[in-house]
Design an enzyme around this catalytic site. Structure first.
Site, PDB file in Angstrom:
ATOM      1  N   TYR A 144       0.857  -1.189   0.000  1.00  0.00           N
ATOM      2  CA  TYR A 144       0.000   0.000   0.000  1.00  0.00           C
ATOM      3  C   TYR A 144       0.891   1.235   0.000  1.00  0.00           C
ATOM      4  CZ  TYR A 144      -3.344   3.547   1.612  1.00  0.00           C
ATOM      5  OH  TYR A 144      -4.126   4.667   1.721  1.00  0.00           O
ATOM      6  N   ASP A 203       9.300   2.748  -0.241  1.00  0.00           N
ATOM      7  CA  ASP A 203       8.258   3.413   0.532  1.00  0.00           C
ATOM      8  C   ASP A 203       8.410   2.972   1.983  1.00  0.00           C
ATOM      9  OD1 ASP A 203       6.062   4.464   1.740  1.00  0.00           O
ATOM     10  OD2 ASP A 203       4.597   3.640   0.333  1.00  0.00           O
ATOM     11  N   LYS A 217       4.160   8.882   8.907  1.00  0.00           N
ATOM     12  CA  LYS A 217       3.928   8.275  10.225  1.00  0.00           C
ATOM     13  C   LYS A 217       4.910   8.792  11.297  1.00  0.00           C
ATOM     14  CE  LYS A 217       0.999   4.713   8.440  1.00  0.00           C
ATOM     15  NZ  LYS A 217       1.102   4.181   7.097  1.00  0.00           N
TER      16      LYS A 217
END
Ligand SMILES: *Cc1c(COP(=O)(O)O)cnc(C)c1O
Length: 443
Positions: free
Chosen positions: A158, A253, A281
């Site tokens: 994702y 990523d 995050k």
């Protein structure tokens, strides 16, 4: 609660004294599914989402005052737990400085220097407001740098909700993709190729055919958004090598793995130097910050030094910059990584042994650093989406609700991973296991 009375007229407090069920009914009237990000709705586990009013350390407190040990941690950002006292002091001080500048300021400079000093492949960085934005911008840079159109991604990874990457494997030719969401034009995914994880040979085949057209290969080096699909190191090294051989840029990523699997994330653990890397995050210490970073010549393509346009009204907000810097510095100063890794082992070993007393199925915990994923034991490691056991979702939902009931909050989906923070002390863990013993052996 007199401390609230002076703001009452401004902020309402119409939720006080209500239940989560009541608030959820209201929320569904004004927002799709009652939430602002889908997993929060409890669709995957069933039932009504708990509405939380505050949090501290390892603890979430719901609107009625019930406490839960939090193993979701806002889906990863809170590596020091909620409102770490030292970071909170920085945040309070920031509130008295400025909330947003929209100008040059020194706080993003300090975070940028800290990151570029510690992470050799992050030669330059640009801050944005989310992981999605970071990925979207990194792809734009890769296309500009290579003059190529195609992007290769992997099924089960994702990368945020940008159109170009909301795709799944198509049914036809290897590499073909189809959209994973309504509302995405065929045009925006026409240049996105998708391959399964864990198979370097199909990657080599694809590059042999189309390598010269592929601008970037993007991967979560630790896929942690579809369960925890730990990849073989040989696979990761091989695909990086293949991409580089064809002049394709490698984008790691690390929005979830960055500053989580160690300060240098998976790139550091693997000894890989990605051309571009995305963060999010943890980097904002609990505030909305994303970042794309990498080779200086690539970042210098970004406006105003180069032709790749990318901007942000609230980018480099002082809260995120200063909370992020304080959080990252504290993880280093207090040697956080090996400590929470050890505690993750203790927690998951305990949970699995309790779960297995139930006798409904044999469980195991897949763990990496301070991430964990509970699932049915399999004879072979699960590295691809299609290897996830049937019935996983339902099995997880039962455990989720049993634990929730007694005050343990896991991410409300069997496809999300769990996290530990520095605030999850040995005491918190033994308390968790005590609660779990009671919750899971009840029926
Ligand atoms: C969370 C995540 C994103 C998206 O970040 P947002 O801040 O939610 O937009 C992208 N990539 C990975 C690997 C993630 O874990």
């Amino acid at each position: 609660m007199s401390q609230h009375s002076s703001q009452e007229k401004l902020i309402g407090n119409t939720w006080r004294g209500k239940t989560s069920e009541e608030l959820f009914e209201r929320a569904k009237l004004v927002s799709p599914g009652g939430v602002h990000s889908p997993v929060r709705s409890f669709r995957s586990v069933g039932g009504t989402p708990v509405f939380f009013a505050s949090a501290n350390g390892a603890t979430l407190t719901d609107i009625q005052g019930k406490e839960y040990v939090d193993y979701c941690l806002s889906f990863g950002p809170l590596i020091l737990g909620h409102r770490d006292p030292e970071v909170e002091e920085v945040v309070r001080e920031t509130a008295g400085l400025a909330w947003s500048f929209g100008t040059a300021e020194p706080y993003s400079l300090e975070l940028a220097e800290f990151i570029t000093n510690q992470i050799p492949w992050a030669e330059k960085v640009r801050f944005v407001n989310s992981g999605t934005e970071a990925v979207m911008s990194a792809l734009r840079v890769a296309r500009a740098a290579t003059g190529r159109e195609k992007i290769l991604k992997f099924d089960g990874c994702y990368h945020g909700h940008l159109d170009a990457l909301l795709v799944k494997t198509g049914s036809g030719l290897a590499g073909e993709s189809s959209s994973d969401s309504a509302g995405i034009s065929a045009h925006s995914i026409a240049n996105t190729l998708v391959l399964p994880l864990d198979d370097e040979s199909v990657v080599e085949e694809l590059f042999a055919k189309e390598g010269k057209d592929i601008a970037a290969l993007i991967i979560e080096p630790l896929p942690a958004n579809y369960g925890l699909l730990i990849q073989r190191k040989e696979f990761l090294l091989k695909i990086v090598e293949t991409a580089k051989k064809h002049g394709t840029l490698v984008i790691f990523d690390e929005v979830i793995s960055g500053f989580r699997t160690g300060f240098q994330g998976m790139s550091g653990l693997l000894g890989v130097r990605p051309d571009l890397v995305t963060y999010g995050k943890i980097i904002g210490g609990g505030f909305p910050v994303g970042c794309y970073a990498g080779r200086k010549d690539l970042l210098d393509l970004v406006a105003p030094s180069g032709p790749v346009y990318q901007a942000g009204t609230l980018s480099a907000s002082p809260f995120g910059m200063r909370a992020g810097l304080a959080t990252l510095k504290k993880t280093q100063r207090d040697n956080v990584y090996p400590i929470i890794e050890q505690r993750t082992k203790t927690l998951t070993e305990g949970l699995v042994s309790i779960l297995n007393q139930r006798g409904d199925q044999e469980w195991e915990a897949v763990i990496h650093s301070s991430l964990f994923w509970l699932r049915k034991k399999t004879s072979e490691p699960v590295r691809r989406v299609d290897q996830i056991s049937e019935g996983h979702k339902e099995g997880f939902a039962k455990v989720f609700h049993a634990l929730l009931n007694e005050g343990i909050y896991l991410a409300p989906s069997g496809y999300e991973v769990g996290f530990l923070s520095f605030a999850h002390t040995d005491l918190v863990i033994s308390k968790t296991l005590e609660i779990a013993q009671k919750a899971l052996t009840k029926n």
